[in-house]
Every structure is written in C-alpha cells, then in structure tokens.
Design a protein around this motif. Sequence first.
Motif, PDB file in Angstrom:
ATOM      1  N   UNK A   1     -53.931 -50.124  -9.814  1.00  0.00           N
ATOM      2  CA  UNK A   1     -55.130 -49.898  -9.021  1.00  0.00           C
ATOM      3  C   UNK A   1     -55.672 -48.513  -9.339  1.00  0.00           C
ATOM      4  N   UNK A   2     -56.818 -48.464  -9.986  1.00  0.00           N
ATOM      5  CA  UNK A   2     -57.419 -47.191 -10.393  1.00  0.00           C
ATOM      6  C   UNK A   2     -57.831 -46.333  -9.205  1.00  0.00           C
ATOM      7  N   UNK A   3     -57.895 -46.929  -8.005  1.00  0.00           N
ATOM      8  CA  UNK A   3     -58.328 -46.195  -6.821  1.00  0.00           C
ATOM      9  C   UNK A   3     -57.163 -45.707  -5.954  1.00  0.00           C
ATOM     10  N   UNK A   4     -55.971 -45.875  -6.413  1.00  0.00           N
ATOM     11  CA  UNK A   4     -54.817 -45.548  -5.572  1.00  0.00           C
ATOM     12  C   UNK A   4     -53.899 -44.540  -6.252  1.00  0.00           C
TER      13      UNK A   4
ATOM     14  N   UNK B   1     -73.722 -60.869  -4.562  1.00  0.00           N
ATOM     15  CA  UNK B   1     -73.334 -59.760  -5.431  1.00  0.00           C
ATOM     16  C   UNK B   1     -72.521 -58.763  -4.605  1.00  0.00           C
ATOM     17  N   UNK B   2     -71.318 -58.472  -5.032  1.00  0.00           N
ATOM     18  CA  UNK B   2     -70.458 -57.575  -4.272  1.00  0.00           C
ATOM     19  C   UNK B   2     -69.934 -56.448  -5.161  1.00  0.00           C
ATOM     20  N   UNK B   3     -69.608 -55.358  -4.483  1.00  0.00           N
ATOM     21  CA  UNK B   3     -68.905 -54.250  -5.120  1.00  0.00           C
ATOM     22  C   UNK B   3     -67.579 -54.099  -4.376  1.00  0.00           C
TER      23      UNK B   3
ATOM     24  N   UNK C   1     -56.522 -44.514  -1.932  1.00  0.00           N
ATOM     25  CA  UNK C   1     -56.960 -43.240  -1.363  1.00  0.00           C
ATOM     26  C   UNK C   1     -58.074 -42.591  -2.176  1.00  0.00           C
ATOM     27  N   UNK C   2     -58.582 -43.300  -3.195  1.00  0.00           N
ATOM     28  CA  UNK C   2     -59.642 -42.759  -4.054  1.00  0.00           C
ATOM     29  C   UNK C   2     -60.843 -43.698  -4.126  1.00  0.00           C
ATOM     30  N   UNK C   3     -61.008 -44.540  -3.114  1.00  0.00           N
ATOM     31  CA  UNK C   3     -62.159 -45.441  -3.120  1.00  0.00           C
ATOM     32  C   UNK C   3     -63.462 -44.670  -3.001  1.00  0.00           C
ATOM     33  N   UNK C   4     -64.504 -45.165  -3.670  1.00  0.00           N
ATOM     34  CA  UNK C   4     -65.832 -44.552  -3.569  1.00  0.00           C
ATOM     35  C   UNK C   4     -66.579 -45.244  -2.430  1.00  0.00           C
ATOM     36  N   UNK C   5     -66.360 -44.746  -1.226  1.00  0.00           N
ATOM     37  CA  UNK C   5     -66.951 -45.345  -0.039  1.00  0.00           C
ATOM     38  C   UNK C   5     -68.464 -45.121  -0.038  1.00  0.00           C
ATOM     39  N   UNK C   6     -69.192 -46.163   0.352  1.00  0.00           N
ATOM     40  CA  UNK C   6     -70.644 -46.064   0.381  1.00  0.00           C
ATOM     41  C   UNK C   6     -71.264 -46.853  -0.758  1.00  0.00           C
ATOM     42  N   UNK C   7     -72.580 -46.825  -0.847  1.00  0.00           N
ATOM     43  CA  UNK C   7     -73.325 -47.519  -1.902  1.00  0.00           C
ATOM     44  C   UNK C   7     -72.965 -49.002  -1.945  1.00  0.00           C
TER      45      UNK C   7
END
Length: 655
Positions: free
Chosen positions: A361-364, A115-117, A123-129
């Motif tokens: 990319x929703x995180x960029x 199981x991966x996330x 530049x908007x990645x949710x680092x951690x968890x």
Amino acid sequence: MLTKHHNLLTYLLTYCAILIPINAFAQTQQRRVIKLYKNSGIVETLPISYLDSIAFGYEDIPQIDINGSSESEDIEAYNKRMQWWNDARYGMFIHYGLYSVLGGKYYGVNLKGEEVKFQSYGNKNTIGDGVTRGNGSGAEWILGEAGIPRSEYKKFLPQFTGTAWNPDSIALMASKCGFKYIIITVKHHEGFCLWDSNTTDFDIASTPAGKLWNGDMIKPLATAARNAGLKFGIYISHSLDWMHEGGLGNIPEIGGQYSLEKKRNYMQTYTYPMLKEIFTRYSPDIIWWDAPYTNPYEEFASGCLDILKEYAPSDIIQDDRLSSLEAYRGDYKTLEQSMNENTAVPNAEWCMSLNYTWGYNQYDESYKESGFILWSLLRCTKVGVNLLINIGPKGDGSVLESHYDIIKPAGVWLQKNGDGVYKTSRSPFQYNFPYGPVTYSSKGNEKALYYNIFYWDGSGKLYLPGIMNSPEEVDLQFTEDSDLEFEVEKIPGIGLCLKGLPHNKISDIATQLKISFKNQPELREGIPEIENKISLTSMALKHQGGEITMFDTYPSYNWYGGKEIRYKIIVPKDATYKVEGYLSAEDSGTITFNVSNGQSFSGNNTPTGGAVGQNFKWQELGTISLKEGEYEIVVTSKQNSSWIKLREFLFTRVD
C-alpha cells in the motif's frame, strides 16, 4: 486428586485460560488429548505435547485419560509431525498478487458506474479532491473494498511484470533475519494465481511475469527457501473468490452470494483442481487456508481434505481456517494481528503485518518499530506460540527497503540470542519480569530460562524476581558478553540480585540473560516489593493485545480502548500503598484497578501537555491496603477522548 504440584497446575489452568476442545482438530486427523482432573472433575483438555512446558520438571501430572482411536493419528506421530514447526517459532508471510500492482490506489469506474478515486487506508492518504479512503481492510482487499468491476480489474494484468521478483534474495533475507519458514499467497481473495493454472486464465500466464518466469513464480521461491534451509508453505484462498463465478462468500460483482449449486460448481471447477496442482507441484510443508467464515459446508471442507490426503505430503501441517465448522480446526490456531496472552495456547501462530496492510500500500507508512517485532516474538515464545511476520512486495516483485530495515535488527539479535527462541517451550513465567519476557528451553538435561531485558536502567543492579534458588545453584550468563563479571546475591522473599553491572546497556534492542539451573528450579511468579516499592512497568504487563513503542528510550504501552492489562504482585506483609502512574495523556480519564481479592479502586488521570507521547508525568491515582499474599491486578482505562501511553505504575508503601 492432585499431587504436591497442585498449586502450579491450578495456577496455570486458572490464569492461562487454555481452551482447546477435543473436537478442535481436523475431522480426518483426530488428535489424542489428555484430560486433567481436579476433585474428580475435568478442568482442562490439552495436547500431551504441552505437558513438558507446564511441568518444568514437575513430571508427576496425575490422572491422564487418553481419548482417541487406533485409526487416528496418535499423539506421538502428531508431536513428531509438528516438531519442526514448534521449534521454528518464527516465519515470514508474503502477500503478493495483482493487488500489488494497484498498491492501494484505484481511480476509475466502480460497480455502480461511478467514477471514483479510491485509496486503501493508510497514514499517507491524500484526503480531499473527491478521494474515498478505505476502512482499513488492507490493500489486498481493494477489488472488493473499492467495488472494482471484474473487467476493469483485469486491465491491470499487463502491469504485473515480476521484473524485480528475486526468490533467492528473499530466501536469503528471510534466513538472515532469523525466519525458519516462508508462506506465500499463491491465490488471494481476488482470485489471481501466481502459477499457470489449468483451471483459469486469470493467472500469471496472462501477464508479462508469466513469460519472464515461465509460468510459475512459486516454484523458484520454494526451491530457494529449501536451499536456504527453510520450510515452505502456501496460502490459498480456497473458498472466498471475487473473480470466478460461484466463489464462496459475499461477491461484490453480484452484490451477494451465489447459490449453493454454483458454489459447488466453483469448488469442483476451481478449488479442487487447484489444490491438486499446488500439492503436486510444490509439496508444501504448510497449507494456510483462509476465510473460514465463507465455508460452513461439510461437503466442501471434507472435499478439500480428501484431496490433501491423497496429493499432499503425509507430514503437511495445516492451519485452522479451512472451514467455520468445529470439526475442521487443523493442526494449530491462527491469531490475526493481535494476541491475547490470557487465552493464547501452544500450537498457535500469531500473524502480523508491519503496518495496517498485508498487501503493498503506497499510502501506508505506519510501520511498527523493530523493537516491537522482537518484543512480539519473545511474547510468542513465552507462551509457546509462533510469530508470522508479513512483507508485501510491490507489483514488480521488489521488497521495500523499509520492510527489510524493520525485520533486520531482530535477525541480527537472533544470531547471538536464538537459543532463547528456537526449540523452546512455554515458559513457567506467564507474567513478564520488570523489563521483559522470560522464555524457557529444555534441551537434553539442561533447563534454562532467558530473561530478555528491553530497558537497562543504569543502576548497576538487576533483580531476578521469583528465582528463589541460591546463587550456587544457578549459572548466569549474558549471551552477548559471556565474560562479564558481576556479583549475585539472594534476597529473601524476592529472588536473586545481580550487582556490579555496567551502567550502559550491553546489547542493542534487548539484553539476554541465560539462567541455567544445576538443581531443581525454585520459582515463584509475581512482582515483589523491593525497597518498599512494587514497580509495574509497561514491560511487565500481560495484555489482550496492543503495541509497545519507544524502545529507543523507555518502552511504553499504547493503551487504546481501555483494554484490560494484568499484573501479578507479591505483598510481603500487610501494607497500605500509594499508587501512581507514569503516563502521557492528551485528555483526562479514569484508571481502575481490580484486585483478585475483590477490592477495587479508581483514580483520575489528567492531561500531561501536548500530544500523546510528548510528555510523561507521574500522577497520583489513589491508595489501597492489602494483606500479605499474592494478587492478580487487572487494570482498565476509560479516557474522555484519545488514548494514553503507559510506562509504569508504582505502589509505594506508606504505612
């Protein structure tokens, strides 16, 4: 033996590093070339169409040798076929596929059963968890980068709706923004097709968008583009395919490559029939192959070209990514994400994304500035290269407003200043003027230079270094204010100087000055000494690749990795100069200047306080003594950490 124009030709061959091998064109479409000679030896090989741009009125290029056969497409036919493409200069790239639904996010089971996330790099990645961030390959690579099983990836098909896909709106946007052609990814490395292909079920027919768009999202865009007066091109990943058995290249599902026999079966089952479908359905003006490193096979490359020859329009243009084999290099060279001005050649295209990714990319949100888009287009125009700017729609087909906001200003600017971009040739000035690139056009009997000024210094004066004609021999006109009055003075050894200009800038982003010549142009390249100073701005540098930012204040070069930057200077008489740099640095480092006469010196820069870009300070870097003459200066930077922003180097005469 060269004629009186020996110096110009030698300079261009020496500093522009034009490297086009004779066999650099597709095997089935060999081009005729010319060879330029120096002292009875070949020094360069280049297309004949390039001569006009390097000559700039110097017609008597000597000793040309035609290499070609009567069975080959002759140079006149090649130039005619490429004419619209070379005139266009500016294209829109669209990356749209099933990866657009994921938008850079996959939370699920990978090929290892874990199981991966996973989030594509941004530049908007949710680092951690437990989140794993990609390495920067782009959101369109998520199937491979995240290691998604094929069966899991197919589960996203029902979410590909296409409800906001609007070909007419996209074509209108492209036209208003100054683009002259559109290229869309009809099948990327994931293997998903934007049309109902007879070869596979992994296509639009298996999605809600298939029903909504009658099994074809490409044809409406092709029609809309052509109705808007634009050319239409197709990108296809013809070899690298992660979904279908036998796809070429490294395949995540099997952890390696398929056998040659399975690759052959893939080409015969999928690629060849797909090519027939897209050529007959859409009659594309351009075919944009990709991933040439996965296709080192003569039989597959020639197989694709055989189909192109039989089914594609006779005047189709193709890029250089069909195969890694030297014999298959298409009609133009592809430059991805950066352009080295020292090696850039005409008949090339720089493709560039607006952020880190091609697909949505929703995180960029690390978007480039609008000024940088226009700056990049003018850099391309200066060296005779096209610029292909990418947008990445979301899964529903909608185009982000942020994408439109970035490309719109350049489009507005082009509506008034387009003559300095469209139908242009390589500029005789390969180094920039102090405040921006100089482009060139030759239309009819008129030869004109266009100085594109990205910084208005408010002094009321504007130097045109290297324009050595008298004021009576040129017509000068600001394209956005043709009635503006000013005085023109010839400054010996420097060029022309405009006086009495407004202290506030004339136009947004960049002010364009058209320089038309009544007589033969008298040109000298290089930044001269003016009032005992040689100012080498960030806008005057020639670089391998990088980004300029802060266009709303004073454009500054983001100097990463110490990449070399180049200037050409003119020293009017023997001098000793104090050298300073106006820069922003987070840490200390060393800046080294290498001069074309063999001299070199280094100076240390120190932190300027705060983050890079927050504070700029003048820093003394050393001194150098130079004899009268012209010099190329190559500058490198080695920082202890991070990077620096550069605005200007200043050489001040102290003797």
